[in-house]
Design an enzyme around this catalytic site. Structure first.
Site, mmCIF file in Angstrom:
data_model
loop_
_atom_site.group_PDB
_atom_site.id
_atom_site.type_symbol
_atom_site.label_atom_id
_atom_site.label_comp_id
_atom_site.label_asym_id
_atom_site.label_seq_id
_atom_site.Cartn_x
_atom_site.Cartn_y
_atom_site.Cartn_z
ATOM 1 N N THR A 67 42.433 36.082 34.744
ATOM 2 C CA THR A 67 41.340 37.005 35.462
ATOM 3 C C THR A 67 40.035 36.948 35.068
ATOM 4 O OG1 THR A 67 41.106 39.411 35.911
ATOM 5 C CG2 THR A 67 42.379 38.928 33.728
ATOM 6 N N TYR A 87 43.403 45.326 30.104
ATOM 7 C CA TYR A 87 44.103 44.659 31.150
ATOM 8 C C TYR A 87 43.608 43.194 30.728
ATOM 9 C CZ TYR A 87 44.340 41.676 35.166
ATOM 10 O OH TYR A 87 44.384 40.697 36.176
#
Length: 330
Positions: A118, A142
């Site tokens: 990501t 995250y």
């Protein structure tokens, strides 16, 4: 003989699009997914095995029953505010489970690995668009959990024959244009999906989280990539590894940023619905602007996106959501 690949998280939004493209490219696909957020109905090719990466014994068993040439690893938790509230769950599901999977690959001699990462690993980037050499300074659990997974993969590769492609996604949106696949989660938090929910009257309004960012209109800017183009990048990466390519970390985006307000205006225009928009405070862990420099993925993998258009992304999302509501036929 068909090449057999394992796809973890293949019943989810992005994974299911990749599984469909793999099936159409004549791969033998096995999907391993706990279906906590994915749907069995989204697996259009291959075999679906319900299971969790935390169950190492089961994972070993599955890998021992098949001769996989490669693993594509999508299974993860991915909601930034949730990661801030529940960091241990994110490190367990994202980082620890990647370690579990790598251990199994090590024992079974699987040496081709594609990882779903990501742009959150970059954090509050000081330069835009960001390149693969931009410092990785994630600002939420995250992003940190995914960066730690990247480190695991890289360190294991240095000590073994593993070759990998790590794909750092920017903001994924859209749906398969044929109407077979799209986001299935009832509580998706992606901006375009949230705006479509408001346009379809599923919700009375939508919210903008943060209007005081240092951007031209005060709202966050993101690089939106169509899920079909992202899925195609995984097949390009797999073929690259099959041809002996060296390990790579590559950005997946278009290099074009749109603000939250710009996206909402396009959803309103395409849907023909002027839904209410409520302005709220920033959410924890949200950076102001993240855009990709995607030159490397084009150069290394020969990736050629076909849906680089915000209106196309919005249109396919809206069409999919209407199909789910039964407003138009599939």
């Amino acid at each position: 003989m068909k090449k057999k690949v394992l796809v973890t998280g293949g019943a989810g939004y992005i994974g299911s699009h990749v599984v469909r493209q793999l099936g159409e490219a004549d791969y033998d696909v096995v999907v391993f997914d706990n279906c906590s957020t994915g749907s069995p109905n989204s697996v259009l090719h291959g075999e679906l095995i319900i299971g969790d990466l935390a169950d190492v014994d089961r994972l070993y068993q599955i890998l021992a029953q098949h001769e996989f040439s490669a693993v594509l690893h999508f299974a993860a938790s991915l909601i930034v505010p949730e990661s801030v509230a529940r960091p241990l769950d994110y490190y367990a599901n994202n980082t620890r489970n990647t370690l579990n999977l790598l251990r199994c690959c090590s024992v079974m001699g699987i040496n081709q690995f594609i990882f779903s990462s990501t742009a959150a690993v970059y954090g509050e980037a000081q330069e835009n668009p960001v390149t693969e050499s931009t410092p990785t300074l994630p600002i939420n659990p995250y992003g940190r959990s995914k960066l730690m997974s990247e480190w695991l993969i890289q360190d294991y590769a240095k000590a073994s024959s593993l070759r990998y492609v790590i794909l750092r996604y920017f903001n994924v949106a859209g749906a398969e244009p044929g109407g077979r696949l799209g986001q299935m989660s009832p509580n998706a938090t992606h901006l375009i999906r949230a705006a479509c929910d408001a346009a379809l009257k599923r919700k009375p309004e939508m919210r903008i989280f943060g209007t005081d960012f240092p951007t031209p209109d005060g709202t966050g800017i993101r690089d939106y990539i169509h899920v079909e183009d992202l899925a195609a990048a995984h097949l390009d990466a797999l073929r690259y590894l099959e041809q002996g390519g060296e390990s790579q970390i590559l950005n997946c985006g278009y290099g074009q940023g749109y603000s939250v307000r710009q996206v909402i205006e396009r959803v309103k225009a395409i849907s023909g619905v002027d839904f209410p928009v409520i302005e709220s405070d920033r959410r924890p862990g949200d950076p102001a602007c993240v855009m990709a420099c995607a030159e490397q993925i084009r150069k290394v993998l020969g990736w050629q996106p076909k849906y680089n258009d915000l209106d196309q992304i919005v249109y396919t999302t809206l069409a999919w959501e209407k199909r789910k509501d039964g407003l138009i036929s599939i």
